[in-house]
Enzyme design. Structure first.
Site, short mmCIF file in Angstrom:
data_model
loop_
_atom_site.label_atom_id
_atom_site.label_comp_id
_atom_site.label_asym_id
_atom_site.label_seq_id
_atom_site.Cartn_x
_atom_site.Cartn_y
_atom_site.Cartn_z
N ILE A 69 0.86 -1.18 0.00
CA ILE A 69 0.00 0.00 0.00
C ILE A 69 0.90 1.23 0.00
O ILE A 69 1.67 1.44 0.93
CB ILE A 69 -0.92 0.01 1.23
CG1 ILE A 69 -1.81 -1.23 1.26
CG2 ILE A 69 -1.76 1.27 1.26
CD1 ILE A 69 -2.62 -1.39 2.54
N GLN A 118 -6.59 3.43 0.12
CA GLN A 118 -6.40 2.31 1.04
C GLN A 118 -7.52 2.17 2.07
O GLN A 118 -7.66 1.12 2.70
CB GLN A 118 -5.06 2.42 1.76
CG GLN A 118 -5.00 3.49 2.84
CD GLN A 118 -3.70 3.42 3.62
OE1 GLN A 118 -2.79 4.17 3.35
NE2 GLN A 118 -3.62 2.52 4.59
N HIS A 144 -0.48 7.12 5.82
CA HIS A 144 -0.12 7.33 7.22
C HIS A 144 -1.08 8.30 7.91
O HIS A 144 -0.80 8.76 9.03
CB HIS A 144 1.32 7.83 7.38
CG HIS A 144 2.33 7.01 6.65
ND1 HIS A 144 2.42 5.65 6.82
CD2 HIS A 144 3.28 7.35 5.74
CE1 HIS A 144 3.39 5.18 6.05
NE2 HIS A 144 3.92 6.19 5.38
#
Length: 270
Positions: A69, A118, A144
């Site tokens: 990812i 994602q 993130h």
């Protein structure tokens, strides 16, 4: 030809480095050297390579389904070097990269690409379709952003086969406000995920069975978490070897050329 010989003589190391990716010599190199060969990834500068070797070296020759990812390169069409690194290090595995930005991925017939978010279950299902089944290894080096690590893990981990590995990189972003983090890290971040998974592992302690009167057992958030390894910046989650497989179809053979060509992922057939 004379000019070529002269260039090689002047810079033999540079010549080797230019030829090495074409010849796929990375398939016989240690992980650190492969990362140096391809560049354009921060796995070495963060020191993650040693932990990947610790957990993946015994699986290097296994035929796995691998999802990465976030493939690097930010919004540029050229991906970072990590997909090439995994292609060579995991030399018998099928690999799909998922990224929010479109990428021009041409790394041979074992490496494909899906564009998507994602945190979107549809995009994650598209990856599973492209791989021909749930992944054996997930490397989350995606946005993130706060909650994204949770979203991908919640969807993928229950589908993954026994003994599989789930990795989350760049845990430091859990403490940074620009990524939705804070000090202390919130429960919705990747660090929050790691803390919950530690509880899940401890729920498997036989003490609760042997001595039920000593105290309560912690509730289990995610089933079949056998091990949690937290290192500076990176998390490895190992699924139980005794976890029940969802279906026999999930463990069918790796996809053929005709199969991958029929999926919505982009594969390079060279």
């Amino acid at each position: 030809m004379v000019n070529l010989v002269r260039r090689v003589a002047r810079n033999p190391l540079g010549a080797v480095n230019r030829v090495a990716p074409v010849l796929r010599v990375g398939t016989v190199l240690p992980l650190k050297r492969i990362i140096q060969l391809y560049g354009r990834t921060d796995k070495l500068s963060h020191g993650y390579d040693r932990y990947y070797v610790r957990h993946l070296s015994s699986r290097r020759l296994s035929a796995m389904r691998v999802l990465e990812i976030g493939v690097g390169g930010y919004k540029r069409p050229r991906p970072g070097g990590s997909l090439a690194v995994w292609r060579d290090y995991l030399c018998r595995s099928w690999i799909v990269g998922l990224d929010i930005s479109d990428k021009n991925v041409r790394l041979g017939r074992r490496v494909g690409f899906v564009r998507g978010d994602q945190a979107d279950p549809a995009a994650l299902n598209q990856v599973i379709e492209a791989l021909g089944g749930p992944p054996d290894l997930v490397v989350d080096d995606g946005s993130h952003l706060d909650t994204h690590a949770w979203a991908s893990f919640r969807h993928l981990f229950p589908l993954m086969p026994p003994g599989s590995v789930y990795v989350v990189e760049d845990l430091h972003t859990s403490y940074w406000e620009s990524f939705g983090g804070s000090i202390p890290a919130k429960g919705s971040t990747a660090i929050g995920l790691a803390k919950v998974l530690v509880d899940d592992v401890q729920a498997g302690d036989v003490t609760y069975v042997q001595h039920p009167g000593w105290g309560p057992r912690p509730p289990i958030d995610t089933a079949d978490v056998a091990e949690v390894h937290v290192y500076p910046g990176i998390l490895f989650v190992i699924k139980s070897e005794t976890a029940a497989s969802l279906t026999s179809a999930a463990r069918r053979a790796m996809p053929s050329r005709s199969q991958v060509a029929s999926t919505s992922a982009r594969w390079s057939m060279v």
